[in-house]
Design an enzyme around this catalytic site. Structure first.
Site, PDB file in Angstrom:
ATOM      1  N   TRP A 147       0.808  -1.226   0.000  1.00  0.00           N
ATOM      2  CA  TRP A 147       0.000   0.000   0.000  1.00  0.00           C
ATOM      3  C   TRP A 147       0.834   1.265   0.000  1.00  0.00           C
ATOM      4  CZ3 TRP A 147       1.861   2.436   4.128  1.00  0.00           C
ATOM      5  CH2 TRP A 147       2.278   1.679   5.230  1.00  0.00           C
ATOM      6  N   ASN A 148       2.140   1.174   0.249  1.00  0.00           N
ATOM      7  CA  ASN A 148       2.870   2.438   0.461  1.00  0.00           C
ATOM      8  C   ASN A 148       3.157   3.203  -0.827  1.00  0.00           C
ATOM      9  OD1 ASN A 148       4.825   0.618  -0.321  1.00  0.00           O
ATOM     10  ND2 ASN A 148       6.362   1.351   1.124  1.00  0.00           N
ATOM     11  N   LYS A 171      -2.339  -8.419  -7.779  1.00  0.00           N
ATOM     12  CA  LYS A 171      -3.116  -8.407  -6.532  1.00  0.00           C
ATOM     13  C   LYS A 171      -2.646  -7.171  -5.770  1.00  0.00           C
ATOM     14  CE  LYS A 171      -3.674  -8.917  -2.740  1.00  0.00           C
ATOM     15  NZ  LYS A 171      -4.215  -7.849  -1.878  1.00  0.00           N
ATOM     16  N   ALA A 173      -2.645  -4.131  -2.855  1.00  0.00           N
ATOM     17  CA  ALA A 173      -2.912  -4.131  -1.411  1.00  0.00           C
ATOM     18  C   ALA A 173      -4.364  -3.737  -1.149  1.00  0.00           C
ATOM     19  CB  ALA A 173      -1.975  -3.154  -0.713  1.00  0.00           C
ATOM     20  N   GLY A 225       6.580  -6.255  -0.378  1.00  0.00           N
ATOM     21  CA  GLY A 225       5.848  -6.190   0.886  1.00  0.00           C
ATOM     22  C   GLY A 225       6.752  -6.611   2.025  1.00  0.00           C
ATOM     23  N   SER A 226       6.126  -7.091   3.078  1.00  0.00           N
ATOM     24  CA  SER A 226       6.888  -7.400   4.290  1.00  0.00           C
ATOM     25  C   SER A 226       7.690  -8.698   4.140  1.00  0.00           C
ATOM     26  CB  SER A 226       5.916  -7.545   5.469  1.00  0.00           C
ATOM     27  OG  SER A 226       5.012  -8.588   5.204  1.00  0.00           O
ATOM     28  N   GLU A 247      10.842  -8.120  -3.091  1.00  0.00           N
ATOM     29  CA  GLU A 247      11.290  -6.816  -2.575  1.00  0.00           C
ATOM     30  C   GLU A 247      10.681  -6.673  -1.189  1.00  0.00           C
ATOM     31  OE1 GLU A 247      13.437  -4.913  -3.891  1.00  0.00           O
ATOM     32  OE2 GLU A 247      13.533  -5.658  -5.948  1.00  0.00           O
ATOM     33  N   ARG A 275      10.644  11.120   2.802  1.00  0.00           N
ATOM     34  CA  ARG A 275       9.973  10.825   1.543  1.00  0.00           C
ATOM     35  C   ARG A 275       8.856   9.823   1.865  1.00  0.00           C
ATOM     36  NH1 ARG A 275      11.891   6.794  -2.351  1.00  0.00           N
ATOM     37  NH2 ARG A 275      10.844   7.119  -4.325  1.00  0.00           N
ATOM     38  N   CYS A 281      10.227   1.369   2.408  1.00  0.00           N
ATOM     39  CA  CYS A 281      11.206   0.348   2.753  1.00  0.00           C
ATOM     40  C   CYS A 281      12.610   0.943   2.743  1.00  0.00           C
ATOM     41  CB  CYS A 281      11.126  -0.801   1.754  1.00  0.00           C
ATOM     42  SG  CYS A 281      11.219  -0.207   0.055  1.00  0.00           S
ATOM     43  N   GLU A 378      11.322  -2.018  11.455  1.00  0.00           N
ATOM     44  CA  GLU A 378      10.985  -0.859  10.615  1.00  0.00           C
ATOM     45  C   GLU A 378      10.009   0.056  11.334  1.00  0.00           C
ATOM     46  OE1 GLU A 378       9.540  -3.218   7.116  1.00  0.00           O
ATOM     47  OE2 GLU A 378      10.507  -1.595   6.023  1.00  0.00           O
ATOM     48  N   SER A 438      16.184   5.493  -5.373  1.00  0.00           N
ATOM     49  CA  SER A 438      15.242   4.899  -6.330  1.00  0.00           C
ATOM     50  C   SER A 438      15.362   5.560  -7.696  1.00  0.00           C
ATOM     51  CB  SER A 438      13.809   5.088  -5.824  1.00  0.00           C
ATOM     52  OG  SER A 438      13.693   4.544  -4.533  1.00  0.00           O
ATOM     53  N   GLU A 455      14.615  -4.910  -9.288  1.00  0.00           N
ATOM     54  CA  GLU A 455      13.614  -4.268 -10.147  1.00  0.00           C
ATOM     55  C   GLU A 455      14.218  -3.006 -10.735  1.00  0.00           C
ATOM     56  OE1 GLU A 455      10.058  -3.894  -7.647  1.00  0.00           O
ATOM     57  OE2 GLU A 455       9.364  -5.782  -8.494  1.00  0.00           O
TER      58      GLU A 455
HETATM   59  P1  NAP Z   1       2.362  -6.851   3.459  1.00  0.00           P
HETATM   60  O1  NAP Z   1       1.469  -6.938   4.624  1.00  0.00           O
HETATM   61  O2  NAP Z   1       3.417  -7.854   3.301  1.00  0.00           O
HETATM   62  O3  NAP Z   1       1.396  -6.804   2.188  1.00  0.00           O
HETATM   63  C1  NAP Z   1       1.891  -6.671   0.885  1.00  0.00           C
HETATM   64  C2  NAP Z   1       0.964  -7.370  -0.080  1.00  0.00           C
HETATM   65  O4  NAP Z   1       0.944  -8.763   0.225  1.00  0.00           O
HETATM   66  C3  NAP Z   1      -0.478  -6.888  -0.037  1.00  0.00           C
HETATM   67  O5  NAP Z   1      -1.019  -6.904  -1.332  1.00  0.00           O
HETATM   68  C4  NAP Z   1      -1.137  -7.958   0.825  1.00  0.00           C
HETATM   69  O6  NAP Z   1      -2.515  -8.092   0.562  1.00  0.00           O
HETATM   70  C5  NAP Z   1      -0.394  -9.181   0.369  1.00  0.00           C
HETATM   71  N1  NAP Z   1      -0.476 -10.299   1.308  1.00  0.00           N
HETATM   72  C6  NAP Z   1      -0.680 -10.269   2.639  1.00  0.00           C
HETATM   73  N2  NAP Z   1      -0.711 -11.539   3.126  1.00  0.00           N
HETATM   74  C7  NAP Z   1      -0.524 -12.367   2.088  1.00  0.00           C
HETATM   75  C8  NAP Z   1      -0.462 -13.779   1.946  1.00  0.00           C
HETATM   76  N3  NAP Z   1      -0.601 -14.607   2.991  1.00  0.00           N
HETATM   77  N4  NAP Z   1      -0.258 -14.304   0.729  1.00  0.00           N
HETATM   78  C9  NAP Z   1      -0.135 -13.493  -0.336  1.00  0.00           C
HETATM   79  N5  NAP Z   1      -0.188 -12.142  -0.271  1.00  0.00           N
HETATM   80  C10 NAP Z   1      -0.372 -11.576   0.931  1.00  0.00           C
HETATM   81  O7  NAP Z   1       3.134  -5.450   3.396  1.00  0.00           O
HETATM   82  P2  NAP Z   1       2.542  -3.992   3.515  1.00  0.00           P
HETATM   83  O8  NAP Z   1       2.207  -3.757   4.939  1.00  0.00           O
HETATM   84  O9  NAP Z   1       1.493  -3.769   2.481  1.00  0.00           O
HETATM   85  O10 NAP Z   1       3.795  -3.123   3.058  1.00  0.00           O
HETATM   86  C11 NAP Z   1       4.794  -2.744   3.934  1.00  0.00           C
HETATM   87  C12 NAP Z   1       6.013  -3.622   3.774  1.00  0.00           C
HETATM   88  O11 NAP Z   1       6.430  -3.634   2.414  1.00  0.00           O
HETATM   89  C13 NAP Z   1       7.188  -3.107   4.555  1.00  0.00           C
HETATM   90  O12 NAP Z   1       7.847  -4.160   5.197  1.00  0.00           O
HETATM   91  C14 NAP Z   1       8.080  -2.498   3.489  1.00  0.00           C
HETATM   92  O13 NAP Z   1       9.431  -2.424   3.848  1.00  0.00           O
HETATM   93  C15 NAP Z   1       7.836  -3.397   2.341  1.00  0.00           C
HETATM   94  N6  NAP Z   1       8.182  -2.746   1.079  1.00  0.00           N
HETATM   95  C16 NAP Z   1       9.299  -3.160   0.416  1.00  0.00           C
HETATM   96  C17 NAP Z   1       9.669  -2.526  -0.745  1.00  0.00           C
HETATM   97  C18 NAP Z   1      10.897  -2.957  -1.489  1.00  0.00           C
HETATM   98  O14 NAP Z   1      11.026  -2.607  -2.654  1.00  0.00           O
HETATM   99  N7  NAP Z   1      11.794  -3.730  -0.904  1.00  0.00           N
HETATM  100  C19 NAP Z   1       8.901  -1.476  -1.262  1.00  0.00           C
HETATM  101  C20 NAP Z   1       7.756  -1.091  -0.562  1.00  0.00           C
HETATM  102  C21 NAP Z   1       7.406  -1.738   0.613  1.00  0.00           C
HETATM  103  P3  NAP Z   1      -3.613  -7.489   1.576  1.00  0.00           P
HETATM  104  O15 NAP Z   1      -3.430  -6.022   1.519  1.00  0.00           O
HETATM  105  O16 NAP Z   1      -4.898  -7.940   0.996  1.00  0.00           O
HETATM  106  O17 NAP Z   1      -3.320  -8.055   2.925  1.00  0.00           O
END
Ligand code: NAP
Length: 474
Positions: A147-148, A171, A173, A225-226, A247, A275, A281, A378, A438, A455
């Site tokens: 979502w970020n 899919k 967020a 994501g996480s 990522e 930012r 992340c 984080e 980035s 990426e």
């Molecule tokens: P998240 O909870 O891991 O969710 C990310 C995505 O995964 C969402 O679309 C979520 O869907 C989905 N998801 C959740 N549970 C899942 C499962 N069991 N199986 C498959 N998909 C699932 O992360 P977030 O809270 O949205 O984002 C924050 C995290 O992203 C932070 O840790 C951040 O550091 C990381 N991030 C990393 C980068 C990078 O490039 N390295 C960039 C941006 C963010 P739902 O919304 O429907 O739960």
């Protein structure tokens, strides 16, 4: 809101089950969005498979021109996308405009990369055979975004997948599905064939994604994501030995040496920290400042942070919008309370304001102890956590003392020393005298538990391609 249904095979499908998207500035419901189940996933996979056969057979130039049109169309509509990003995510208009422009740039970059999937032909040194190496589209891709950055984390995957010749299911967020849905009419207008790109918002995320990762037509899973969810997906991807691009989370150190230009260091730290109001992340999570310059650095950073205007991100005068939801805001508040209980000093901010909206003020903490939770996890919010160090070896050791390895920042006026430090940091990316790394033209990604793959850059498209080697005699 215009687009709130599932996008499958180039048309909109409604569902009985729906879920609400909330405006974080007002806590009001912004839209009710369709929720996909596994039957919808099957329909989307069928559509993507059918469309991919024709798309992959097009010339790279033909694919490139569609991507170029997507860049031009998105660039002409940055204001509209920025507004939608602010409404569903909360970030201030300037951050949203920055994201929309960054998101569009992936279409331009991969329009240019689409025609550069270079192969190789050479002599085998011993056998005398010819070695022919070429890259082919890997197959259907499942793209899962956070979502970020509701637009950019999508286009960073969609653009290289299109350039490579793949069909895909996205899919988004559940917090922020609207921006990705709104991108679909634009892709249609750019010439993306129907069925090639499908979007499935869902409240049954785990089951939906797991179902797709077990469909034999899927070959790539690209996730941002996480780290916790990334680990789960890697386990699920193992069953079909999918190509993973992960990522994941970060815990970025930001090291300010005593020989740094403090104007540059403060400016860079502001950017690295604020930012996207810290919901990145790449956000500077641990700020290590040499003891000789720590008082002055802290004074200047505090002045900058305290001057930021907090409010509804749609107001153009606002610098810092609300956090995405109550959980994120409460987690940030808990990090601050924990650090203060363990001895940190609040230089500014630190109080959750009363009233509607998931606001948290820009906050500077000094004297943050090593055992504070925010040093190990984080923060994902507008809190600058400052620690001091006395010697370079100690700074490097502490910077590397985490399981994450996404990005680090180094500020120093001595370029030789700075590069030596950069090379010893166990991170996929380093910002040197810069608070922003980035760039669509650069390989974005982390080491250790921050992820797998890259990426952007030249590497980004290869994540969606398989290498084939032909051993030939003639
Ligand atoms: P998240 O909870 O891991 O969710 C990310 C995505 O995964 C969402 O679309 C979520 O869907 C989905 N998801 C959740 N549970 C899942 C499962 N069991 N199986 C498959 N998909 C699932 O992360 P977030 O809270 O949205 O984002 C924050 C995290 O992203 C932070 O840790 C951040 O550091 C990381 N991030 C990393 C980068 C990078 O490039 N390295 C960039 C941006 C963010 P739902 O919304 O429907 O739960």
């Amino acid at each position: 809101m215009d687009y709130t249904d599932l996008y499958i095979d180039g048309s909109w499908r409604t569902t009985r089950e729906r879920f609400d998207v909330i405006n974080p500035a007002t806590e009001a419901v912004l839209a009710s969005v369709a929720s996909a189940d596994t039957n919808h996933a099957d329909a989307a996979l069928d559509a993507a498979e059918a469309a991919m056969a024709e798309w992959a057979a097009r010339t790279p130039r033909a694919r490139s021109e569609v991507l170029r049109r997507a860049f031009e169309l998105m660039t002409a509509r940055l204001e509209d996308f920025a507004r939608l990003i602010t409404l569903e995510n909360g970030k201030a208009r300037a951050d949203a405009m920055g994201e929309a422009a960054y998101a569009a740039e992936f279409f331009r970059w991969f329009a240019e990369e689409a025609v550069r999937a270079d192969g190789l032909i050479t002599h085998a040194p011993a056998s005398g055979a010819r070695i022919i190496v070429q890259h082919k589209p890997a197959g259907l891709a499942v793209l899962i975004t956070p979502w970020n950055y509701p637009a950019a984390m999508g286009t960073r995957k969609i653009a290289p997948a299109l350039a490579a010749g793949c069909g895909m299911i996205i899919k988004p967020a559940s917090e922020t599905p609207l921006t990705m849905l709104a991108l679909m009419p634009l892709l249609e207008e750019a010439g993306v064939p129907k069925g090639l790109v499908n979007v499935l918002p869902s409240k049954r995320t785990g089951a939906l994604v797991d179902h797709m990762l077990h469909d034999p037509r899927v070959r790539v899973v690209s996730f941002t994501g996480s780290t916790a969810v990334g680990r789960r997906l890697l386990k699920s991807a193992a069953d079909q030995v999918l190509k993973p691009a992960m990522e994941l989370g970060g815990n970025a150190p930001c090291i300010v040496f005593e020989d740094a230009d403090l104007d540059i260091a403060v400016e860079g730290t502001m950017l690295a920290k604020m930012r996207n109001l810290g919901e990145a992340c790449t956000a500077a999570n641990r700020i290590y400042v040499h003891a000789d310059v720590a008082p002055e650095f802290t004074r200047r950073l505090t002045a900058r942070m305290a001057a930021l205007k907090v409010g509804d991100g749609t107001d153009p005068g606002v610098d810092v919008g609300p956090l995405v939801n109550a959980d994120t805001r409460d987690k940030v508040a808990a990090f601050v309370a924990d650090a203060v209980a363990k001895g940190a000093r609040v230089e500014c901010g630190g109080e959750v304001p009363a009233g509607k909206g998931f606001y948290y003020p820009p906050t500077v903490l000094s004297n943050v102890p090593e055992n504070a939770d925010c040093v190990h996890d984080e923060i994902f919010g507008p809190v600058a956590a400052i620690q001091t160090f006395h010697d370079q070896e100690d700074a490097i050791r502490r910077a590397n003392a985490t399981e994450y390895g996404l990005v680090a920042y180094v500020f120093s006026g001595d370029f030789k020393r700075a590069l030596q430090v950069c090379e010893r940091l166990e991170y996929g990316m380093v910002g040197l005298n810069r608070g922003l790394v980035s760039d669509p033209a650069a390989p974005f990604g982390g080491t250790r538990q921050s992820g797998l793959g890259r990426e952007g850059g030249h590497e980004g498209m290869l994540e969606f391609m398989e290498t084939q080697y032909i051993s030939a005699s003639w």
